[in-house]
Scaffold this active site. Structure first.
Site, PDB file in Angstrom:
ATOM      1  N   TYR A 126       0.800  -1.229   0.000  1.00 14.83           N
ATOM      2  CA  TYR A 126       0.000   0.000   0.000  1.00 14.83           C
ATOM      3  C   TYR A 126       0.832   1.277   0.000  1.00 14.83           C
ATOM      4  O   TYR A 126       0.282   2.379   0.054  1.00 14.83           O
ATOM      5  CB  TYR A 126      -1.012   0.000   1.155  1.00 14.83           C
ATOM      6  CG  TYR A 126      -0.456  -0.073   2.559  1.00 14.83           C
ATOM      7  CD1 TYR A 126      -0.102   1.069   3.254  1.00 14.83           C
ATOM      8  CD2 TYR A 126      -0.351  -1.290   3.212  1.00 14.83           C
ATOM      9  CE1 TYR A 126       0.369   1.001   4.563  1.00 14.83           C
ATOM     10  CE2 TYR A 126       0.107  -1.370   4.514  1.00 14.83           C
ATOM     11  CZ  TYR A 126       0.476  -0.220   5.183  1.00 14.83           C
ATOM     12  OH  TYR A 126       0.925  -0.282   6.476  1.00 14.83           O
ATOM     13  N   HIS A 274      -5.869 -11.430   9.831  1.00 15.43           N
ATOM     14  CA  HIS A 274      -6.005 -11.306  11.287  1.00 15.43           C
ATOM     15  C   HIS A 274      -7.277 -11.987  11.803  1.00 15.43           C
ATOM     16  O   HIS A 274      -7.197 -12.971  12.517  1.00 15.43           O
ATOM     17  CB  HIS A 274      -5.934  -9.856  11.765  1.00 15.43           C
ATOM     18  CG  HIS A 274      -4.691  -9.152  11.376  1.00 15.43           C
ATOM     19  ND1 HIS A 274      -3.437  -9.624  11.704  1.00 15.43           N
ATOM     20  CD2 HIS A 274      -4.476  -7.994  10.676  1.00 15.43           C
ATOM     21  CE1 HIS A 274      -2.509  -8.805  11.223  1.00 15.43           C
ATOM     22  NE2 HIS A 274      -3.104  -7.819  10.599  1.00 15.43           N
ATOM     23  N   ASP A 325       3.721  -9.907   8.411  1.00 10.56           N
ATOM     24  CA  ASP A 325       3.100  -8.608   8.622  1.00 10.56           C
ATOM     25  C   ASP A 325       4.128  -7.495   8.830  1.00 10.56           C
ATOM     26  O   ASP A 325       4.760  -7.040   7.879  1.00 10.56           O
ATOM     27  CB  ASP A 325       2.111  -8.697   9.777  1.00 10.56           C
ATOM     28  CG  ASP A 325       1.141  -7.521   9.827  1.00 10.56           C
ATOM     29  OD1 ASP A 325       1.284  -6.586   9.014  1.00 10.56           O
ATOM     30  OD2 ASP A 325       0.243  -7.521  10.677  1.00 10.56           O
TER      31      ASP A 325
END
Length: 459
Positions: A126, A274, A325
């Site tokens: 992102y 998650h 992550d």
């Protein structure tokens, strides 16, 4: 041209085998033959690899740039620290990151993944624009840096350009720290197509999409994103934090996973990252949807997210994988160990993720993340079998913790005791990229990473 290796021992889909000859073509296994004569004609031309060969582990969730900020958020602030205060540290870190920096950090993270047993990675990408939010002249500049880092290290790549348009549920305006992430659906469509071109130079690379979260999209922009990508994996953050769940209920009357299951065509293409905070009903529904739960146990522990309901989910037939992550500690064995230990704390029991009496917890965990990770990355990975990516993680069976154990006990000892210290050799896409526990490009990659951090942290 075909290449052949003779594996002293290997974990195949139907169990452990001795003297396994594997033939590789174009990055894939084309033949896997157990029980060949190690010194005879059947092994001629095959390079021998000692130790125990396991399938390479897919990493289904990574924000590579965050490897550079590991350790920067471990100082308590004036108020109670949380995911939301950690996020402010991330925004400050990004104020100094150039494309060269992003590539150097990603290469270092990917090198560490390979050295420790990950052979493929899903990059949830992102970070798209310049520090003031202006798109680069090449809209895919940052995506190209991810592709370059993957190519340089040899890791398999599934690139997931992320759609991020808003700062909160219901289309709230983004804040200044998010400006490097932002696109509308039209520009996102162009970014996806540009990313497709950029990863075409990385052998075996795949493209998917990653609507960032229900905080960062609206129902309309989420549907537009799905139309942009009619095939390939779809990843989205969901129900990581209690506040996120409360805000979603206030906005829609439903919880995040509940809303997605009700409103979106959640199926095998989807990966919900998650899913820490689900009701029992949501847990069962997600398990039955065919989607993958993307668990990041070390990051979830670091951020104080909570504990995934692993026993109920697995007992309902759910599929899951693990990801690194925030890359605070890149270690597939560590992720699985943390996953199991969190379940033990929650249930005050042992071997919670094993599903039957006498079953090896290590074998169960490894089997699940190999299958779930391959599905999440849309990669033919996760097994030493014809048609699969030629990815191997070879354990040093002379390691003192592994020398006296056999069969599934090797997996238990690897995951719960020896960990990454036992990784000797790694093959990714048919190329040996790690030998003696060290990546072939370690010196140059590490030097570049160190210089990058010195400049950023001095800014």
């Amino acid at each position: 041209m075909d290449k052949m290796w003779l594996l002293a021992r290997a974990l195949l889909p139907d169990g452990f085998a001795q003297n396994v000859r594997v033939t590789v073509r174009d990055g894939l296994f084309v033949a896997v033959e157990p029980n060949v004569t190690p010194d005879g004609a059947s092994a001629d031309g095959a390079q021998r690899i000692a130790g125990l060969a396991l399938p390479g582990v897919p990493n289904l969730h990574c924000h590579a740039f965050q490897r550079g900020m590991a350790g920067l958020a471990e100082r308590r602030g004036p108020a109670s620290d949380s995911f939301w205060t950690w996020r402010e540290v991330m925004y400050r870190f990004l104020a100094h990151l150039t494309p060269d920096d992003a590539e150097a950090i990603a290469a270092f993270a990917y090198m560490q993944m390979l050295e420790r047993g990950f052979s493929t990675v899903a990059e949830f990408h992102y970070l798209h624009h310049d520090v003031d939010g202006t798109p680069y002249a090449d809209l895919g500049e940052m995506a190209g840096r991810i592709a370059a880092a993957a190519a340089a290290t040899g890791i398999g790549l599934t690139l997931l350009p992320s759609l991020y348009g808003y700062g909160g549920l219901g289309g709230q305006p983004a804040v200044a720290g998010q400006r490097r992430f932002l696109n509308d659906p039209e520009r996102f469509s162009r970014l996806v197509e540009r990313s497709r071109v950029l990863v075409s130079t990385v052998p075996g690379a795949r493209i998917g999409i990653a609507p960032h979260s229900l905080r960062a999209v609206t129902p309309d922009t989420l549907r537009a994103a799905l139309e942009i990508a009619p095939d390939g994996p779809i990843h989205i953050h969901a129900a990581e934090q209690v506040k996120e769940v409360e805000d979603c209920v206030a906005w829609s009357g439903r919880r995040p996973v509940e809303w997605l299951l009700d409103e979106m065509p959640v199926d095998r293409r989807w990966v919900l990252i998650h899913t820490t905070h689900m009701t029992p009903d949501e847990t069962v529904r997600l398990a039955r949807s065919g989607a993958v739960a993307g668990l990041c146990p070390l990051t979830e522990a670091s951020l104080g997210d909570g504990i995934f309901d692993g026993a109920r989910y697995l007992g309902s037939g759910g599929r899951f994988g693990v990801g690194t992550d925030s890359n605070i500690d890149i270690d597939p064995a560590g992720e699985l160990r943390q996953l199991e230990y969190a379940q033990r704390l929650a249930h005050r029991a042992r071997n919670v993720m094993a599903t039957a009496e006498g079953e090896s917890t290590g074998r169960r965990l490894l089997s699940e993340v190999l299958a779930g990770g391959a599905q999440a990355l849309a990669q033919p990975a996760g097994a030493i079998a014809p048609g699969c990516r030629a990815d191997l993680v070879v354990l040093d069976t002379t390691h003192p913790d592994l020398a006296a154990v056999a069969s599934d006990r090797v997996l238990d000892t690897f995951l719960f005791v020896a960990g990454r210290e036992a990784v000797a050799t790694v093959m990714a896409g048919g190329a040996i990229v790690v030998e003696g526990g060290r990546h072939r490009g370690r010196e140059a990659i590490t030097a570049r990473y160190g210089a990058t951090l010195k400049r950023i942290l001095a800014a």
